[in-house]
Design a protein around this motif. Structure first.
Motif, PDB file in Angstrom:
ATOM      1  N   ALA A 114       0.840  -1.208   0.000  1.00  0.00           N
ATOM      2  CA  ALA A 114       0.000   0.000   0.000  1.00  0.00           C
ATOM      3  C   ALA A 114       0.873   1.255   0.000  1.00  0.00           C
ATOM      4  O   ALA A 114       0.566   2.242  -0.694  1.00  0.00           O
ATOM      5  N   ALA A 115       1.968   1.236   0.748  1.00  0.00           N
ATOM      6  CA  ALA A 115       2.866   2.406   0.808  1.00  0.00           C
ATOM      7  C   ALA A 115       3.483   2.662  -0.570  1.00  0.00           C
ATOM      8  O   ALA A 115       3.647   3.815  -0.990  1.00  0.00           O
ATOM      9  N   ARG A 116       3.790   1.574  -1.273  1.00  0.00           N
ATOM     10  CA  ARG A 116       4.341   1.731  -2.642  1.00  0.00           C
ATOM     11  C   ARG A 116       3.306   2.356  -3.545  1.00  0.00           C
ATOM     12  O   ARG A 116       3.595   3.215  -4.364  1.00  0.00           O
ATOM     13  N   ARG A 117       2.070   1.941  -3.373  1.00  0.00           N
ATOM     14  CA  ARG A 117       0.998   2.460  -4.237  1.00  0.00           C
ATOM     15  C   ARG A 117       0.771   3.951  -4.043  1.00  0.00           C
ATOM     16  O   ARG A 117       0.383   4.652  -4.971  1.00  0.00           O
ATOM     17  N   VAL A 118       0.973   4.439  -2.807  1.00  0.00           N
ATOM     18  CA  VAL A 118       0.779   5.880  -2.603  1.00  0.00           C
ATOM     19  C   VAL A 118       2.095   6.650  -2.824  1.00  0.00           C
ATOM     20  O   VAL A 118       2.214   7.804  -2.462  1.00  0.00           O
ATOM     21  N   LYS A 119       3.078   5.952  -3.360  1.00  0.00           N
ATOM     22  CA  LYS A 119       4.355   6.538  -3.789  1.00  0.00           C
ATOM     23  C   LYS A 119       5.198   7.089  -2.640  1.00  0.00           C
ATOM     24  O   LYS A 119       5.973   8.021  -2.804  1.00  0.00           O
ATOM     25  N   HIS A 120       5.017   6.492  -1.459  1.00  0.00           N
ATOM     26  CA  HIS A 120       5.917   6.764  -0.338  1.00  0.00           C
ATOM     27  C   HIS A 120       6.361   5.425   0.223  1.00  0.00           C
ATOM     28  O   HIS A 120       5.963   5.045   1.324  1.00  0.00           O
ATOM     29  N   PRO A 121       7.139   4.674  -0.537  1.00  0.00           N
ATOM     30  CA  PRO A 121       7.467   3.313  -0.093  1.00  0.00           C
ATOM     31  C   PRO A 121       8.208   3.301   1.247  1.00  0.00           C
ATOM     32  O   PRO A 121       8.922   4.253   1.573  1.00  0.00           O
ATOM     33  N   VAL A 122       7.974   2.241   1.997  1.00  0.00           N
ATOM     34  CA  VAL A 122       8.724   2.058   3.244  1.00  0.00           C
ATOM     35  C   VAL A 122       9.978   1.250   2.893  1.00  0.00           C
ATOM     36  O   VAL A 122       9.947   0.470   1.940  1.00  0.00           O
ATOM     37  N   PRO A 123      11.073   1.436   3.650  1.00  0.00           N
ATOM     38  CA  PRO A 123      12.298   0.714   3.279  1.00  0.00           C
ATOM     39  C   PRO A 123      12.183  -0.797   3.408  1.00  0.00           C
ATOM     40  O   PRO A 123      12.798  -1.540   2.661  1.00  0.00           O
ATOM     41  N   GLU A 124      11.386  -1.261   4.385  1.00  0.00           N
ATOM     42  CA  GLU A 124      11.232  -2.707   4.548  1.00  0.00           C
ATOM     43  C   GLU A 124      10.073  -2.993   5.500  1.00  0.00           C
ATOM     44  O   GLU A 124       9.583  -2.099   6.188  1.00  0.00           O
TER      45      GLU A 124
END
Ligand code: UDP
Length: 254
Positions: free
Chosen positions: A82-92
Motif C-alpha cells: 500500500a505504501a508503494r501504491r501511494v508513492k511513499h514506499p517504506v524501506p522494509e
C-alpha cells in the motif's frame, strides 16, 4: 535520520488508510528504541499489518491509540504494498518478531544490560522464551508473566511489572488488546518502551514456527499462517477488504 534524533518531517511517514506509518528500517527503529531507553522515556511502538489498520476503522479507541503511538511499523506485506501504491514506499517490512530480536542482539553486542519484561502467551511458551532469551542475551535481565488473566488481575500484573522496572515491556496478548493495555497502563509504570508483539512469544519459544523461507520470499506468510491455523480465516478476511480499500483510495488520486 541518524537514529538518535527522531525527525518528524512529513517525508518520514506514509499514510495508509488513515494510519501514519514510520518509514524506517528495522535498524533505525532499534537505534531509536535504545536512544529512548537511554533517556528513560515512556514510548509506545505498534507493529501494524492490514488487520490492525482495518481494526482502526471499526474501533475509535484503536484509531486514537494508533495516532498517539510513537512509532507504527509496517508489519505485513499488505502495508508495504500500500505504501508503494501511494508513492511513499517504506524501506522494509518491520515485524515484531525480528525487531525485538535485533534490539536484543544489538544491546548484547554493546554489552548493554537491558531489563525486559515479557507479558503474554501461555506459561509453556513464555518460560521457553525467557530461557532462550536469557541464554542468548546474557547481559539482559528478563522477567515475565503469562497473558491469561482477568481484568480484575490487571492491578496485580502492573505491580509485578512496576517492581521489575523494565526498560522494555513486550506485550503479546494479540491485537488490539495489547495496545489497549499499554495505553491504559504505561503512565502508571516507571518509564519504559512498550512494544506490542502479538504472537511473537510463541515464535521466540520455538513452539510456533515462522513460515518457511520460500513462503516469506514470495510474501505468502499470511497464507502459511492460514493453512496452519484455519481458525484465522475470519480475521484474515480483513486482508481482501484492506486491499480493496487501498485500490479504491489510490484510484481516486491524480
Ligand atoms: N494470548 C494471551 N492471552 C489471551 C489471549 C491470547 O496471552 O487471553 C496470546 C496467545 O497465547 C498468543 C498471542 O496472545 O501468544 C496472540 O497471538 P496472535 O498470533 O493471535 O496475535 P496477532 O499477532 O495476530 O495479534
Amino acid at each position: 535520520m541518524n537514529g538518535l534524533a527522531f525527525e518528524t518531517t512529513a517525508q518520514n511517514f506514509v499514510h495508509v488508510l488513515g494510519i501514519r506509518f514510520n518509514r524506517m528500517t528495522r535498524k533505525q527503529v532499534v537505534e531509536q528504541i535504545l536512544h529512548w531507553v537511554s533517556e528513560k522515556s515512556r514510548r509506545t511502538i505498534i507493529t501494524a499489518g492490514p488487520e490492525f489498520v482495518m481494526m482502526t476503522h471499526t474501533d475509535a479507541e484503536v484509531k486514537r491509540i494508533a495516532q498517539l503511538a510513537d512509532i507504527v511499523t509496517p508489519d505485513g506485506i499488505g502495508v508495504v504494498w500500500a505504501a508503494r501504491r501511494v508513492k511513499h514506499p517504506v524501506p522494509e517490512r518491520v515485524t515484531g518478531v525480528e525487531l525485538v530480536q535485533e534490539l536484543l542482539h544489538t544491546a548484547e553486542e554493546r554489552k548493554q544490560s537491558l531489563r525486559v519484561f515479557i507479558l503474554g502467551a501461555r506459561d509453556e511458551a513464555l518460560n521457553k522464551c525467557l530461557e532462550r532469551f536469557q541464554s542468548q542475551y546474557p547481559h539482559a535481565v528478563f522477567a515475565g508473566r503469562n497473558g491469561y488473566f482477568q481484568a480484575s488481575d490487571v492491578p496485580g500484573v502492573l505491580q509485578q511489572i512496576e517492581a521489575f522496572a523494565p526498560d522494555i515491556w513486550l506485550v503479546g496478548l494479540g491485537q488490539p488488546r495489547q495496545e489497549k493495555l499499554i495505553v491504559h497502563s504505561l503512565g502508571s509504570l516507571p518509564p519504559c518502551v512498550a512494544i506490542g508483539v502479538g504472537g511473537s512469544i510463541d515464535v521466540w519459544s520455538g513452539i510456533v514456527k515462522r513460515a518457511p523461507v520460500l513462503f516469506r520470499k514470495l510474501n505468502l506468510e499470511w497464507l502459511y499462517r492460514l493453512l496452519k491455523q484455519p481458525s484465522r480465516m475470519r480475521r484474515q478476511m480483513a486482508l481482501p477488504k484492506f486491499a480493496w480499500k487501498v485500490l479504491k483510495d489510490t484510484a481516486r488520486r491524480p
